[in-house]
Design a protein around this motif. Structure first.
Motif, PDB file in Angstrom:
ATOM      1  N   THR A  78       0.816  -1.212   0.000  1.00 39.47           N
ATOM      2  CA  THR A  78       0.000   0.000   0.000  1.00 39.47           C
ATOM      3  C   THR A  78       0.853   1.266   0.000  1.00 39.47           C
ATOM      4  N   GLY A  79       2.107   1.159   0.411  1.00 39.32           N
ATOM      5  CA  GLY A  79       2.963   2.327   0.514  1.00 39.32           C
ATOM      6  C   GLY A  79       2.810   3.063   1.832  1.00 39.32           C
ATOM      7  N   PHE A  80       1.754   2.769   2.588  1.00 41.43           N
ATOM      8  CA  PHE A  80       1.530   3.404   3.887  1.00 41.43           C
ATOM      9  C   PHE A  80       0.877   2.387   4.810  1.00 41.43           C
ATOM     10  N   ALA A  81       1.288   2.392   6.089  1.00 43.29           N
ATOM     11  CA  ALA A  81       0.693   1.434   7.008  1.00 43.29           C
ATOM     12  C   ALA A  81       0.398   2.019   8.374  1.00 43.29           C
ATOM     13  N   VAL A  82       1.335   2.757   8.936  1.00 40.85           N
ATOM     14  CA  VAL A  82       1.148   3.261  10.294  1.00 40.85           C
ATOM     15  C   VAL A  82       1.515   4.730  10.349  1.00 40.85           C
ATOM     16  N   GLY A  83       0.908   5.418  11.316  1.00 40.64           N
ATOM     17  CA  GLY A  83       1.276   6.805  11.549  1.00 40.64           C
ATOM     18  C   GLY A  83       2.679   6.872  12.113  1.00 40.64           C
ATOM     19  N   VAL A  84       3.332   7.970  11.912  1.00 38.11           N
ATOM     20  CA  VAL A  84       4.732   8.104  12.318  1.00 38.11           C
ATOM     21  C   VAL A  84       4.888   9.201  13.368  1.00 38.11           C
ATOM     22  N   ALA A  85       3.977   9.241  14.317  1.00 37.02           N
ATOM     23  CA  ALA A  85       3.970  10.294  15.331  1.00 37.02           C
ATOM     24  C   ALA A  85       5.353  10.500  15.927  1.00 37.02           C
ATOM     25  N   GLY A  86       5.830  11.732  15.854  1.00 37.59           N
ATOM     26  CA  GLY A  86       7.129  12.069  16.413  1.00 37.59           C
ATOM     27  C   GLY A  86       8.291  11.861  15.456  1.00 37.59           C
ATOM     28  N   PHE A  87       8.035  11.279  14.305  1.00 35.49           N
ATOM     29  CA  PHE A  87       9.085  11.028  13.325  1.00 35.49           C
ATOM     30  C   PHE A  87       8.764  11.767  12.035  1.00 35.49           C
ATOM     31  N   SER A  88       9.802  12.066  11.259  1.00 33.16           N
ATOM     32  CA  SER A  88       9.610  12.802  10.008  1.00 33.16           C
ATOM     33  C   SER A  88       8.988  11.934   8.917  1.00 33.16           C
ATOM     34  N   ALA A  89       9.172  10.625   8.986  1.00 33.19           N
ATOM     35  CA  ALA A  89       8.638   9.712   7.978  1.00 33.19           C
ATOM     36  C   ALA A  89       8.680   8.283   8.531  1.00 33.19           C
ATOM     37  N   ALA A  90       8.139   7.353   7.756  1.00 33.01           N
ATOM     38  CA  ALA A  90       8.085   5.954   8.190  1.00 33.01           C
ATOM     39  C   ALA A  90       9.471   5.329   8.321  1.00 33.01           C
ATOM     40  N   LEU A  91      10.363   5.635   7.402  1.00 29.97           N
ATOM     41  CA  LEU A  91      11.687   5.017   7.446  1.00 29.97           C
ATOM     42  C   LEU A  91      12.456   5.382   8.725  1.00 29.97           C
ATOM     43  N   PRO A  92      12.539   6.669   9.104  1.00 33.13           N
ATOM     44  CA  PRO A  92      13.203   6.967  10.375  1.00 33.13           C
ATOM     45  C   PRO A  92      12.509   6.308  11.582  1.00 33.13           C
ATOM     46  N   MET A  93      11.175   6.236  11.551  1.00 34.92           N
ATOM     47  CA  MET A  93      10.455   5.570  12.638  1.00 34.92           C
ATOM     48  C   MET A  93      10.921   4.122  12.760  1.00 34.92           C
ATOM     49  N   LYS A  94      10.952   3.415  11.626  1.00 38.73           N
ATOM     50  CA  LYS A  94      11.358   2.007  11.637  1.00 38.73           C
ATOM     51  C   LYS A  94      12.804   1.861  12.084  1.00 38.73           C
ATOM     52  N   VAL A  95      13.660   2.759  11.632  1.00 38.09           N
ATOM     53  CA  VAL A  95      15.084   2.707  11.987  1.00 38.09           C
ATOM     54  C   VAL A  95      15.280   2.868  13.493  1.00 38.09           C
ATOM     55  N   TRP A  96      14.621   3.839  14.089  1.00 36.16           N
ATOM     56  CA  TRP A  96      14.813   4.091  15.512  1.00 36.16           C
ATOM     57  C   TRP A  96      14.135   3.031  16.379  1.00 36.16           C
ATOM     58  N   LEU A  97      12.977   2.548  15.988  1.00 37.54           N
ATOM     59  CA  LEU A  97      12.346   1.462  16.756  1.00 37.54           C
ATOM     60  C   LEU A  97      13.185   0.189  16.670  1.00 37.54           C
ATOM     61  N   THR A  98      13.737  -0.087  15.494  1.00 36.73           N
ATOM     62  CA  THR A  98      14.603  -1.256  15.343  1.00 36.73           C
ATOM     63  C   THR A  98      15.883  -1.083  16.154  1.00 36.73           C
ATOM     64  N   THR A  99      16.405   0.129  16.216  1.00 35.21           N
ATOM     65  CA  THR A  99      17.587   0.387  17.032  1.00 35.21           C
ATOM     66  C   THR A  99      17.275   0.171  18.510  1.00 35.21           C
ATOM     67  N   GLY A 100      16.103   0.592  18.938  1.00 34.87           N
ATOM     68  CA  GLY A 100      15.687   0.325  20.324  1.00 34.87           C
ATOM     69  C   GLY A 100      15.606  -1.167  20.594  1.00 34.87           C
TER      70      GLY A 100
END
Length: 181
Positions: free
Chosen positions: A39-61
């Motif tokens: 779909t190109g979109f799945a979840v909101g990225v509250a607090g992040f500039s986009a989905a990719l940084p959100m995924k990167v930081w959650l994965t880093t956590g």
């Protein structure tokens, strides 16, 4: 002599269900990832500039918590000479798993299983494998008759998969794009 011969087969048989279910999870995620139209979109990225940084930081956590998992597991098995409360292991694992859920959901729903770039293919396969081995570990955990190597091996495989996921996503992002939030 009969009891000795039956014990190993019974304990290995107790691994059958966790391994089969874990394998089915791997297969189901892979098939869904390929069959589903991204779909190109799945979840909101509250607090992040986009989905990719959100995924990167959650994965880093999750990556950091996975290291806590290894250290606390070594402590529980008496390999460190220090005692870390078992709750640290349980809660770091729970939090690491929770951090992976929005990442996995976004990857599967928005992007699907991709195979055109080797790094992305490795990442997709590692993601499916992580959830399969995690499932097998959780199903083997309450079984008292599993071999003693079961949890360390399953935990080690889950850790290795998560490290591979971090290397093929977050590490790549940090080295190719930078430290964006």
């Amino acid at each position: 002599m009969t009891a000795i011969n039956q014990r190993p087969s019974r304990s290995l048989t107790s691994l059958l269900v966790p391994l089969v279910v874990g394998g089915l999870v791997v297969l189901a995620l892979g098939v869904y990832g390929r069959a589903h139209t991204p779909t190109g979109f799945a979840v909101g990225v509250a607090g992040f500039s986009a989905a990719l940084p959100m995924k990167v930081w959650l994965t880093t956590g999750a990556f950091v918590l996975a290291i806590v998992q290894v250290v606390s597991a070594l402590s529980m098995w008496g390999k460190l000479g220090i005692t870390i409360p078992a709750g640290v292991h349980r809660w770091s694992g729970r939090l690491a798993f929770i951090l992976t859920i929005p990442v996995a959901f976004h990857c599967l729903y928005a992007l699907g299983l991709q195979y055109d770039v080797p790094r992305v293919l490795a990442h997709s396969l590692l993601g499916c494998f992580f959830y399969g081995i995690f499932t097998a570990k959780m199903l083997a955990l309450p079984k008292k008759d599993t071999p003693g190597w079961t949890l360390p091996v399953f935990g080690g495989l889950a850790f290795t998969a998560l490290i591979g996921l971090w290397l093929t996503s977050s590490f790549w992002f940090f080295t190719a794009i930078g430290f964006k939030v």
